[in-house]
Design a protein around this motif. Structure first.
Motif, PDB file in Angstrom:
ATOM      1  N   LYS A  10     184.390  65.089  38.009  1.00 37.02           N
ATOM      2  CA  LYS A  10     185.139  64.072  37.307  1.00 37.02           C
ATOM      3  C   LYS A  10     186.197  63.451  38.101  1.00 37.02           C
ATOM      4  O   LYS A  10     187.124  64.160  38.519  1.00 37.02           O
ATOM      5  CB  LYS A  10     185.530  64.806  36.054  1.00 37.02           C
ATOM      6  N   HIS A  11     186.432  62.212  38.330  1.00 39.13           N
ATOM      7  CA  HIS A  11     187.526  61.645  39.234  1.00 39.13           C
ATOM      8  C   HIS A  11     188.482  61.157  38.135  1.00 39.13           C
ATOM      9  O   HIS A  11     188.006  60.025  37.343  1.00 39.13           O
ATOM     10  CB  HIS A  11     186.632  60.667  40.037  1.00 39.13           C
ATOM     11  N   THR A  12     189.888  61.391  38.117  1.00 37.99           N
ATOM     12  CA  THR A  12     190.646  60.813  37.330  1.00 37.99           C
ATOM     13  C   THR A  12     191.712  60.514  38.233  1.00 37.99           C
ATOM     14  O   THR A  12     192.090  61.035  39.346  1.00 37.99           O
ATOM     15  CB  THR A  12     191.140  61.771  36.342  1.00 37.99           C
ATOM     16  N   THR A  13     192.731  59.882  37.657  1.00 36.22           N
ATOM     17  CA  THR A  13     194.088  59.545  38.060  1.00 36.22           C
ATOM     18  C   THR A  13     194.805  60.900  38.064  1.00 36.22           C
ATOM     19  O   THR A  13     194.545  61.831  37.422  1.00 36.22           O
ATOM     20  CB  THR A  13     194.745  58.457  37.293  1.00 36.22           C
ATOM     21  N   VAL A  14     196.026  61.034  39.094  1.00 37.73           N
ATOM     22  CA  VAL A  14     196.747  62.123  38.906  1.00 37.73           C
ATOM     23  C   VAL A  14     197.493  62.384  37.510  1.00 37.73           C
ATOM     24  O   VAL A  14     197.914  61.471  36.956  1.00 37.73           O
ATOM     25  CB  VAL A  14     197.814  61.876  40.060  1.00 37.73           C
ATOM     26  N   GLY A  15     197.337  63.742  36.998  1.00 36.71           N
ATOM     27  CA  GLY A  15     197.834  64.011  35.840  1.00 36.71           C
ATOM     28  C   GLY A  15     196.774  63.492  34.666  1.00 36.71           C
ATOM     29  O   GLY A  15     197.367  63.993  33.634  1.00 36.71           O
ATOM     30  N   ALA A  16     195.748  62.975  34.644  1.00 33.24           N
ATOM     31  CA  ALA A  16     194.977  62.596  33.754  1.00 33.24           C
ATOM     32  C   ALA A  16     194.031  63.826  33.158  1.00 33.24           C
ATOM     33  O   ALA A  16     193.710  64.782  34.088  1.00 33.24           O
ATOM     34  CB  ALA A  16     194.023  61.677  34.143  1.00 33.24           C
TER      35      ALA A  16
END
Length: 149
Positions: free
Chosen positions: A118-124
């Motif tokens: 799972k690729h998310t933004t920082v802190g997501a």
């Protein structure tokens, strides 16, 4: 008193072993030489395995910022390379409808592994429904019923 009896028993056993050793010294020399050869072979194999592991690890020069810069598919391929570095056979299977598996791997001694990226933004955060999907799919869909791979 008990310590004295124990010391006497140990001394007696050591004396008997020394007498037996004097009689069978060629056998003891062969056993000692065999033990040294086995120890040397084990040491060489371990060093070779350590070098191979280091070489595999050197092929993954990604830093955390480098991982953050990857796109979704690049991250999945980097995730595939990690088990390969550690001696697994792994393949990228991530695509639309992949039943929550991006990478599957197999290890001769440890078995099978299924990885979901799972690729998310920082802190997501990853939502709970996604986690339930991954857990449910890994238990029912990804575990093979036959040994074929």
């Amino acid at each position: 008193m008990a310590a004295g009896v124990t010391a006497l028993a140990v001394a007696t056993l050591l004396a008997k072993a020394a007498i037996a050793g004097a009689r069978y010294w060629p056998v003891l020399v062969v056993l000692a030489a065999t033990a040294l050869v086995v120890a040397a072979v084990c040491w060489v194999r371990r060093r070779s395995a350590d070098r191979a592991r280091a070489a595999r690890g050197a092929g993954l020069p990604l830093s955390l910022s480098g991982i953050d810069a990857l796109d979704d598919q690049g991250f999945e391929f980097a995730l595939r390379d990690l088990p390969v570095r550690d001696g697994w056979t792994a393949r990228h299977v991530g695509r639309q409808g992949d039943q929550a598996a991006d990478v599957t791997g197999r290890h001769p001694a440890l078995g099978r592994i299924v990885l979901q990226a799972k690729h998310t933004t920082v802190g997501a955060r990853i939502s709970s429904p996604v986690m339930y999907q991954v857990k449910g799919a890994a238990g029912t869909v990804q575990v093979p019923t036959s040994p074929s791979w």
